[in-house]
Design an enzyme around this catalytic site. Structure first.
Site, PDB file in Angstrom:
ATOM      1  N   LYS A  41      78.185   8.985  33.655  1.00  0.00           N
ATOM      2  CA  LYS A  41      79.567   8.912  33.186  1.00  0.00           C
ATOM      3  C   LYS A  41      79.670   7.950  31.990  1.00  0.00           C
ATOM      4  O   LYS A  41      78.726   7.200  31.711  1.00  0.00           O
ATOM      5  CB  LYS A  41      80.451   8.465  34.350  1.00  0.00           C
ATOM      6  CG  LYS A  41      80.500   9.483  35.498  1.00  0.00           C
ATOM      7  CD  LYS A  41      81.383   8.968  36.626  1.00  0.00           C
ATOM      8  CE  LYS A  41      81.556  10.001  37.726  1.00  0.00           C
ATOM      9  NZ  LYS A  41      82.461   9.539  38.799  1.00  0.00           N
ATOM     10  N   TYR A  81      87.204  18.571  37.952  1.00  0.00           N
ATOM     11  CA  TYR A  81      87.900  17.791  38.989  1.00  0.00           C
ATOM     12  C   TYR A  81      89.154  18.498  39.500  1.00  0.00           C
ATOM     13  O   TYR A  81      90.111  17.846  39.934  1.00  0.00           O
ATOM     14  CB  TYR A  81      88.236  16.395  38.452  1.00  0.00           C
ATOM     15  CG  TYR A  81      87.034  15.478  38.353  1.00  0.00           C
ATOM     16  CD1 TYR A  81      86.184  15.275  39.445  1.00  0.00           C
ATOM     17  CD2 TYR A  81      86.745  14.786  37.176  1.00  0.00           C
ATOM     18  CE1 TYR A  81      85.076  14.433  39.363  1.00  0.00           C
ATOM     19  CE2 TYR A  81      85.642  13.937  37.091  1.00  0.00           C
ATOM     20  CZ  TYR A  81      84.824  13.766  38.192  1.00  0.00           C
ATOM     21  OH  TYR A  81      83.726  12.918  38.116  1.00  0.00           O
ATOM     22  N   ASN A 144      82.232   4.298  38.541  1.00  0.00           N
ATOM     23  CA  ASN A 144      81.080   4.403  39.440  1.00  0.00           C
ATOM     24  C   ASN A 144      79.862   5.096  38.828  1.00  0.00           C
ATOM     25  O   ASN A 144      79.002   5.614  39.527  1.00  0.00           O
ATOM     26  CB  ASN A 144      81.490   4.996  40.788  1.00  0.00           C
ATOM     27  CG  ASN A 144      82.053   6.390  40.676  1.00  0.00           C
ATOM     28  OD1 ASN A 144      82.086   6.941  39.567  1.00  0.00           O
ATOM     29  ND2 ASN A 144      82.477   6.966  41.781  1.00  0.00           N
ATOM     30  N   HIS A 147      77.825  10.979  38.336  1.00  0.00           N
ATOM     31  CA  HIS A 147      78.317  12.114  39.126  1.00  0.00           C
ATOM     32  C   HIS A 147      77.134  12.870  39.708  1.00  0.00           C
ATOM     33  O   HIS A 147      76.107  13.036  39.040  1.00  0.00           O
ATOM     34  CB  HIS A 147      79.130  13.078  38.251  1.00  0.00           C
ATOM     35  CG  HIS A 147      79.383  14.382  38.942  1.00  0.00           C
ATOM     36  ND1 HIS A 147      80.391  14.547  39.858  1.00  0.00           N
ATOM     37  CD2 HIS A 147      78.717  15.569  38.901  1.00  0.00           C
ATOM     38  CE1 HIS A 147      80.349  15.777  40.346  1.00  0.00           C
ATOM     39  NE2 HIS A 147      79.340  16.422  39.774  1.00  0.00           N
ATOM     40  N   GLU A 158      79.330  23.879  39.055  1.00  0.00           N
ATOM     41  CA  GLU A 158      79.350  22.806  38.055  1.00  0.00           C
ATOM     42  C   GLU A 158      78.289  23.026  36.971  1.00  0.00           C
ATOM     43  O   GLU A 158      78.547  22.767  35.796  1.00  0.00           O
ATOM     44  CB  GLU A 158      79.133  21.454  38.739  1.00  0.00           C
ATOM     45  CG  GLU A 158      80.317  21.049  39.605  1.00  0.00           C
ATOM     46  CD  GLU A 158      80.149  19.712  40.301  1.00  0.00           C
ATOM     47  OE1 GLU A 158      81.147  19.207  40.841  1.00  0.00           O
ATOM     48  OE2 GLU A 158      79.024  19.169  40.326  1.00  0.00           O
TER      49      GLU A 158
HETATM   50  P1  IDP Z   1      82.083  11.669  44.200  1.00  0.00           P
HETATM   51  O1  IDP Z   1      81.990  11.373  42.720  1.00  0.00           O
HETATM   52  O2  IDP Z   1      81.319  10.666  45.021  1.00  0.00           O
HETATM   53  O3  IDP Z   1      81.712  13.094  44.544  1.00  0.00           O
HETATM   54  P2  IDP Z   1      84.871  12.428  44.575  1.00  0.00           P
HETATM   55  O4  IDP Z   1      85.670  12.186  45.821  1.00  0.00           O
HETATM   56  O5  IDP Z   1      84.463  13.820  44.263  1.00  0.00           O
HETATM   57  O6  IDP Z   1      83.613  11.452  44.639  1.00  0.00           O
HETATM   58  O7  IDP Z   1      85.708  11.839  43.374  1.00  0.00           O
HETATM   59  C1  IDP Z   1      85.350  12.112  42.045  1.00  0.00           C
HETATM   60  C2  IDP Z   1      85.495  10.863  41.227  1.00  0.00           C
HETATM   61  O8  IDP Z   1      86.870  10.480  41.189  1.00  0.00           O
HETATM   62  C3  IDP Z   1      84.780   9.633  41.780  1.00  0.00           C
HETATM   63  O9  IDP Z   1      83.401   9.599  41.479  1.00  0.00           O
HETATM   64  C4  IDP Z   1      85.529   8.526  41.079  1.00  0.00           C
HETATM   65  O10 IDP Z   1      85.118   8.420  39.707  1.00  0.00           O
HETATM   66  C5  IDP Z   1      86.952   9.063  41.101  1.00  0.00           C
HETATM   67  N1  IDP Z   1      87.696   8.573  42.266  1.00  0.00           N
HETATM   68  C6  IDP Z   1      87.648   9.054  43.540  1.00  0.00           C
HETATM   69  N2  IDP Z   1      88.472   8.356  44.353  1.00  0.00           N
HETATM   70  C7  IDP Z   1      89.051   7.423  43.565  1.00  0.00           C
HETATM   71  C8  IDP Z   1      90.004   6.379  43.827  1.00  0.00           C
HETATM   72  O11 IDP Z   1      90.490   6.180  44.954  1.00  0.00           O
HETATM   73  N3  IDP Z   1      90.361   5.611  42.742  1.00  0.00           N
HETATM   74  C9  IDP Z   1      89.859   5.787  41.498  1.00  0.00           C
HETATM   75  N4  IDP Z   1      88.956   6.764  41.214  1.00  0.00           N
HETATM   76  C10 IDP Z   1      88.561   7.554  42.228  1.00  0.00           C
HETATM   77 MG    MG Z   2      82.665  14.902  44.134  1.00  0.00          MG
END
Ligand code: IDP
Ligand code: MG
Length: 182
Positions: A41, A81, A144, A147, A158
């Site tokens: 990212k 997303y 984080n 992805h 994807e």
């Molecule tokens: P993942 O990336 O571990 O698969 P997902 O639930 O698919 O997690 O969420 C996609 C992305 O959305 C996360 O990696 C993060 O960047 C963002 N995200 C998810 N939950 C939150 C939140 O509660 N606050 C801010 N960003 C979030």
């Molecule tokens: Mg995800």
């Protein structure tokens, strides 16, 4: 320029290595050809973590079959997303993901979807275990770093969203039998 190099640069398939003998890609069992989308990212790119992340996947034994750096458009990220579109953090997520270049990759190997989720760690970085990418390089869910597709079906969707099929290489490594019993 030799034949293999020309094929690689033109995006063609390089089924035959210059080093014989070599497995034909088509002879590799389908479960070893599972693929997943991994993306560094914008925060990971800014923090110069691209090499570190590639290193981890290479060392684990997975095979890189596609890679590119690009600025993600709002369109592609909205599709990527789509399931999160009603979440309160969604607008901030799209701003984050379009804030700079990402490095999108496709990695291949046995159980690569599941294994890479373990390598990446929990979505909430504060819960991610040490040794995972997020557990080593991130402190907050909103930044984080990486992805990884969360299922084989999602990975297929994807990959076709981020890559044209001509951008993916069908190739076989010469160390295949060191990683798998063929
Ligand atoms: P993942 O990336 O571990 O698969 P997902 O639930 O698919 O997690 O969420 C996609 C992305 O959305 C996360 O990696 C993060 O960047 C963002 N995200 C998810 N939950 C939150 C939140 O509660 N606050 C801010 N960003 C979030
Ligand atoms: Mg995800």
């Amino acid at each position: 320029m030799n034949f293999i190099l020309r094929r690689l640069l033109s995006g063609g398939t390089a089924k035959h290595s210059a080093r014989a003998p070599c497995l034909l890609y088509s002879s590799v069992a389908p479960d070893m050809r599972e693929r997943t989308l991994i993306a560094v990212k914008p925060d990971g790119v800014q923090r110069r973590l691209v090499g570190e992340i590639i290193k981890r996947f290479e060392q684990r034994g997975f095979k890189l079959v596609g890679i590119k750096m690009l600025q993600g458009s709002e369109g592609i990220l909205a599709e990527h997303y789509h399931d999160l579109r009603r979440k309160p953090f969604y607008p901030a997520l799209i701003r984050y993901m379009t804030s700079g270049p990402v490095v999108a990759m496709v990695w291949e190997g046995h159980n690569v979807v599941r294994s890479s989720r373990f390598m990446v760690g929990e979505t909430d970085s504060s819960l991610a275990k040490p040794g995972t990418v997020r557990g080593d390089f991130s402190v907050h869910i909103s930044r984080n770093v990486i992805h990884a597709s969360d299922s084989v079906e999602v990975a297929e969707r994807e990959i076709s969203l981020w890559f044209h099929s001509a951008e993916l290489m069908n190739w076989e490594t010469s160390d295949h039998s060191d990683l798998y019993q063929v």
